[in-house]
Design a protein around this motif. Structure first.
Motif, PDB file in Angstrom:
ATOM      1  N   GLN A   1      -4.809 -19.956 -18.554  1.00 32.98           N
ATOM      2  CA  GLN A   1      -3.531 -19.244 -18.576  1.00 32.98           C
ATOM      3  C   GLN A   1      -3.567 -18.037 -17.626  1.00 32.98           C
ATOM      4  OE1 GLN A   1      -2.399 -17.840 -22.492  1.00 32.98           O
ATOM      5  NE2 GLN A   1      -1.093 -16.255 -21.613  1.00 32.98           N
ATOM      6  N   LEU A   2      -4.643 -17.269 -17.699  1.00 33.66           N
ATOM      7  CA  LEU A   2      -4.786 -16.100 -16.833  1.00 33.66           C
ATOM      8  C   LEU A   2      -4.942 -16.509 -15.370  1.00 33.66           C
ATOM      9  CD1 LEU A   2      -7.158 -13.949 -19.075  1.00 33.66           C
ATOM     10  CD2 LEU A   2      -4.763 -13.459 -18.531  1.00 33.66           C
ATOM     11  N   ALA A   3      -5.660 -17.607 -15.139  1.00 36.99           N
ATOM     12  CA  ALA A   3      -5.850 -18.098 -13.776  1.00 36.99           C
ATOM     13  C   ALA A   3      -4.518 -18.518 -13.164  1.00 36.99           C
ATOM     14  CB  ALA A   3      -6.835 -19.273 -13.773  1.00 36.99           C
ATOM     15  N   ASN A   4      -3.686 -19.183 -13.953  1.00 43.13           N
ATOM     16  CA  ASN A   4      -2.377 -19.609 -13.466  1.00 43.13           C
ATOM     17  C   ASN A   4      -1.483 -18.412 -13.155  1.00 43.13           C
ATOM     18  OD1 ASN A   4      -2.962 -22.346 -13.626  1.00 43.13           O
ATOM     19  ND2 ASN A   4      -2.231 -22.525 -15.744  1.00 43.13           N
ATOM     20  N   GLU A   5      -1.562 -17.392 -13.998  1.00 37.56           N
ATOM     21  CA  GLU A   5      -0.753 -16.195 -13.766  1.00 37.56           C
ATOM     22  C   GLU A   5      -1.212 -15.466 -12.501  1.00 37.56           C
ATOM     23  OE1 GLU A   5      -0.165 -11.713 -15.543  1.00 37.56           O
ATOM     24  OE2 GLU A   5      -0.577 -13.312 -16.979  1.00 37.56           O
ATOM     25  N   TYR A   6      -2.512 -15.349 -12.333  1.00 32.34           N
ATOM     26  CA  TYR A   6      -3.064 -14.600 -11.197  1.00 32.34           C
ATOM     27  C   TYR A   6      -2.852 -15.340  -9.885  1.00 32.34           C
ATOM     28  CZ  TYR A   6      -6.398 -11.643  -8.659  1.00 32.34           C
ATOM     29  OH  TYR A   6      -6.991 -10.777  -7.768  1.00 32.34           O
ATOM     30  N   GLY A   7      -3.087 -16.646  -9.920  1.00 37.85           N
ATOM     31  CA  GLY A   7      -2.929 -17.448  -8.704  1.00 37.85           C
ATOM     32  C   GLY A   7      -4.189 -17.473  -7.864  1.00 37.85           C
ATOM     33  N   ASP A   8      -4.023 -17.667  -6.573  1.00 36.34           N
ATOM     34  CA  ASP A   8      -5.157 -17.792  -5.661  1.00 36.34           C
ATOM     35  C   ASP A   8      -6.081 -16.578  -5.756  1.00 36.34           C
ATOM     36  OD1 ASP A   8      -4.090 -20.155  -4.796  1.00 36.34           O
ATOM     37  OD2 ASP A   8      -3.197 -19.328  -2.970  1.00 36.34           O
ATOM     38  N   GLY A   9      -7.379 -16.875  -5.763  1.00 38.61           N
ATOM     39  CA  GLY A   9      -8.361 -15.798  -5.786  1.00 38.61           C
ATOM     40  C   GLY A   9      -8.916 -15.487  -7.162  1.00 38.61           C
ATOM     41  N   PHE A  10      -8.328 -16.097  -8.215  1.00 35.11           N
ATOM     42  CA  PHE A  10      -8.849 -15.849  -9.557  1.00 35.11           C
ATOM     43  C   PHE A  10     -10.229 -16.480  -9.691  1.00 35.11           C
ATOM     44  CE2 PHE A  10      -9.465 -16.653 -14.076  1.00 35.11           C
ATOM     45  CZ  PHE A  10      -9.034 -15.475 -14.648  1.00 35.11           C
ATOM     46  N   SER A  11     -11.115 -15.787 -10.386  1.00 35.91           N
ATOM     47  CA  SER A  11     -12.478 -16.275 -10.589  1.00 35.91           C
ATOM     48  C   SER A  11     -13.016 -15.719 -11.902  1.00 35.91           C
ATOM     49  CB  SER A  11     -13.389 -15.829  -9.439  1.00 35.91           C
ATOM     50  OG  SER A  11     -13.557 -14.414  -9.461  1.00 35.91           O
ATOM     51  N   LEU A  12     -14.209 -16.157 -12.256  1.00 37.00           N
ATOM     52  CA  LEU A  12     -14.861 -15.617 -13.441  1.00 37.00           C
ATOM     53  C   LEU A  12     -15.026 -14.106 -13.302  1.00 37.00           C
ATOM     54  CD1 LEU A  12     -16.261 -16.027 -16.167  1.00 37.00           C
ATOM     55  CD2 LEU A  12     -18.396 -16.483 -14.913  1.00 37.00           C
ATOM     56  N   ARG A  13     -15.249 -13.638 -12.084  1.00 34.60           N
ATOM     57  CA  ARG A  13     -15.398 -12.198 -11.864  1.00 34.60           C
ATOM     58  C   ARG A  13     -14.096 -11.459 -12.202  1.00 34.60           C
ATOM     59  NH1 ARG A  13     -18.722  -8.246 -12.622  1.00 34.60           N
ATOM     60  NH2 ARG A  13     -18.668  -6.587 -11.061  1.00 34.60           N
ATOM     61  N   THR A  14     -12.962 -12.029 -11.854  1.00 32.47           N
ATOM     62  CA  THR A  14     -11.666 -11.437 -12.210  1.00 32.47           C
ATOM     63  C   THR A  14     -11.529 -11.350 -13.724  1.00 32.47           C
ATOM     64  OG1 THR A  14     -10.749 -12.601 -10.283  1.00 32.47           O
ATOM     65  CG2 THR A  14      -9.188 -11.534 -11.771  1.00 32.47           C
ATOM     66  N   PHE A  15     -11.878 -12.429 -14.392  1.00 36.18           N
ATOM     67  CA  PHE A  15     -11.830 -12.488 -15.854  1.00 36.18           C
ATOM     68  C   PHE A  15     -12.734 -11.418 -16.452  1.00 36.18           C
ATOM     69  CE2 PHE A  15     -13.067 -14.192 -20.009  1.00 36.18           C
ATOM     70  CZ  PHE A  15     -11.853 -14.626 -20.533  1.00 36.18           C
ATOM     71  N   ASN A  16     -13.942 -11.294 -15.909  1.00 37.24           N
ATOM     72  CA  ASN A  16     -14.900 -10.313 -16.423  1.00 37.24           C
ATOM     73  C   ASN A  16     -14.430  -8.880 -16.187  1.00 37.24           C
ATOM     74  OD1 ASN A  16     -16.620 -12.272 -17.389  1.00 37.24           O
ATOM     75  ND2 ASN A  16     -17.991 -12.213 -15.619  1.00 37.24           N
TER      76      ASN A  16
ATOM     77  N   LEU B   1     -11.375  -7.880 -16.202  1.00 37.64           N
ATOM     78  CA  LEU B   1     -10.384  -7.638 -17.251  1.00 37.64           C
ATOM     79  C   LEU B   1     -11.093  -7.320 -18.571  1.00 37.64           C
ATOM     80  CD1 LEU B   1      -7.506  -7.571 -18.350  1.00 37.64           C
ATOM     81  CD2 LEU B   1      -7.611 -10.072 -18.586  1.00 37.64           C
ATOM     82  N   ILE B   2     -12.147  -8.059 -18.871  1.00 37.02           N
ATOM     83  CA  ILE B   2     -12.940  -7.788 -20.079  1.00 37.02           C
ATOM     84  C   ILE B   2     -13.502  -6.369 -20.027  1.00 37.02           C
ATOM     85  CG2 ILE B   2     -15.097  -8.327 -21.274  1.00 37.02           C
ATOM     86  CD1 ILE B   2     -13.253 -10.446 -22.013  1.00 37.02           C
ATOM     87  N   TYR B   3     -14.036  -5.962 -18.869  1.00 35.98           N
ATOM     88  CA  TYR B   3     -14.619  -4.621 -18.731  1.00 35.98           C
ATOM     89  C   TYR B   3     -13.571  -3.538 -19.006  1.00 35.98           C
ATOM     90  CZ  TYR B   3     -18.527  -6.963 -16.336  1.00 35.98           C
ATOM     91  OH  TYR B   3     -19.586  -7.776 -16.021  1.00 35.98           O
ATOM     92  N   LEU B   4     -12.360  -3.734 -18.490  1.00 35.00           N
ATOM     93  CA  LEU B   4     -11.297  -2.770 -18.750  1.00 35.00           C
ATOM     94  C   LEU B   4     -10.984  -2.730 -20.247  1.00 35.00           C
ATOM     95  CD1 LEU B   4      -9.106  -0.802 -17.775  1.00 35.00           C
ATOM     96  CD2 LEU B   4      -7.595  -2.782 -17.460  1.00 35.00           C
ATOM     97  N   CYS B   5     -10.961  -3.892 -20.883  1.00 36.65           N
ATOM     98  CA  CYS B   5     -10.659  -3.949 -22.315  1.00 36.65           C
ATOM     99  C   CYS B   5     -11.757  -3.287 -23.144  1.00 36.65           C
ATOM    100  CB  CYS B   5     -10.476  -5.397 -22.754  1.00 36.65           C
ATOM    101  SG  CYS B   5      -9.017  -6.184 -22.038  1.00 36.65           S
ATOM    102  N   VAL B   6     -13.004  -3.474 -22.754  1.00 36.43           N
ATOM    103  CA  VAL B   6     -14.113  -2.808 -23.450  1.00 36.43           C
ATOM    104  C   VAL B   6     -13.986  -1.292 -23.297  1.00 36.43           C
ATOM    105  CG1 VAL B   6     -16.608  -2.422 -23.472  1.00 36.43           C
ATOM    106  CG2 VAL B   6     -15.712  -4.752 -23.326  1.00 36.43           C
ATOM    107  N   ALA B   7     -13.668  -0.840 -22.092  1.00 38.94           N
ATOM    108  CA  ALA B   7     -13.468   0.592 -21.858  1.00 38.94           C
ATOM    109  C   ALA B   7     -12.330   1.121 -22.723  1.00 38.94           C
ATOM    110  CB  ALA B   7     -13.183   0.852 -20.381  1.00 38.94           C
ATOM    111  N   ASP B   8     -11.277   0.334 -22.854  1.00 38.17           N
ATOM    112  CA  ASP B   8     -10.130   0.703 -23.685  1.00 38.17           C
ATOM    113  C   ASP B   8     -10.565   0.861 -25.144  1.00 38.17           C
ATOM    114  OD1 ASP B   8      -7.483   1.198 -24.381  1.00 38.17           O
ATOM    115  OD2 ASP B   8      -6.961  -0.918 -24.525  1.00 38.17           O
ATOM    116  N   VAL B   9     -11.343  -0.085 -25.630  1.00 37.68           N
ATOM    117  CA  VAL B   9     -11.809  -0.041 -27.024  1.00 37.68           C
ATOM    118  C   VAL B   9     -12.771   1.124 -27.248  1.00 37.68           C
ATOM    119  CG1 VAL B   9     -13.168  -1.266 -28.762  1.00 37.68           C
ATOM    120  CG2 VAL B   9     -11.446  -2.495 -27.445  1.00 37.68           C
ATOM    121  N   GLU B  10     -13.623   1.381 -26.276  1.00 35.87           N
ATOM    122  CA  GLU B  10     -14.572   2.488 -26.407  1.00 35.87           C
ATOM    123  C   GLU B  10     -13.863   3.828 -26.579  1.00 35.87           C
ATOM    124  OE1 GLU B  10     -16.964   2.011 -22.916  1.00 35.87           O
ATOM    125  OE2 GLU B  10     -18.459   0.787 -23.956  1.00 35.87           O
ATOM    126  N   ALA B  11     -12.600   3.894 -26.166  1.00 35.01           N
ATOM    127  CA  ALA B  11     -11.805   5.124 -26.283  1.00 35.01           C
ATOM    128  C   ALA B  11     -10.895   5.101 -27.505  1.00 35.01           C
ATOM    129  CB  ALA B  11     -10.979   5.322 -25.018  1.00 35.01           C
TER     130      ALA B  11
END
Length: 224
Positions: A165-180, A182-192
């Protein structure tokens, strides 16, 4: 201010020492209005600006390359800027439904004014728009006795569906690194956020549990 000046300011400034006027002069009134904005929500322990500052500081501590760092720092600064627009009171506490979309919309306009490229705006707004995407995902034991179409089990099938779903939204250039990232931002959000979230005398979630879910999703995605 130029794009480079904005990024340098986010990377170098000790935000906790800045006044409202200094923040306004640096980033504009839309960002400055977060100062002292009370969230009044059991999942949060800071006002909106304090939360944003803590997320930025968490992102600063990540091991990111020179291409990734500025993108995620800017996303961290702007990730909740739409909260005041959508805030509403529910059962004696504040809720911010769809603040991710409101934040991404406001951020897109601000980023254009700051001179960011279309490519960078697309990527930054993708992270902002989706930083709440993982909230419905729970461990199987957390779903016992709960019947909600909103909640999803953390398992290979559901993570694969989310990834696509996220890959389709992002389009060309999406990769596992892009997904990760996003995870890093979410972890930072939770840490706060608050260490524990209590509603009506009941412990409904913890910071530790939220981070564990995110890391479990990250681990499953790595094996897809």
């Amino acid at each position: 201010m130029t794009t480079k000046t904005i990024i340098a300011a986010i990377a170098a400034k000790n935000f906790n020492s800045l006044s409202y006027e200094e923040i306004k002069n640096l980033f504009g009134e839309k960002i400055a209005e977060q100062v002292g904005y009370k969230q009044n929500n059991p999942h949060h322990c800071y006002d909106l600006w304090g939360h944003t500052v803590a997320v930025v500081e968490s992102v600063k501590a990540l091991q990111l390359n020179e291409e990734e760092r500025p993108i995620l720092l800017v996303a961290a600064l702007l990730h909740d800027m739409g909260k005041p627009e959508v805030a509403m009171e529910k059962k004696g506490r504040m809720v911010f439904y769809n603040h991710e979309a409101a934040s991404a919309s406001a951020a897109a306009q601000l980023l254009k004014e700051w001179g960011f490229s279309d490519k960078d705006i697309r990527e930054i707004c993708f992270f902002i728009r989706n930083h709440g995407k993982f909230m419905p995902y729970k461990f199987v034991e957390e779903l016992q006795g709960k019947h909600s179409p909103f909640l999803k089990e953390i398992c290979k099938e559901e993570v694969a569906s989310l990834y696509n779903q996220l890959a389709n939204e992002y389009g060309d250039g999406f990769s596992l690194r892009t997904f990760n990232l996003l995870i890093y931002l979410c972890v930072a959000d939770v840490e706060a956020q608050a260490e524990e979230a209590w509603i009506n005398g009941k412990l409904v979630d913890t910071r530790k549990r939220k981070i564990a879910r995110l890391l479990a999703i990250k681990a499953i995605a790595a094996e897809l």
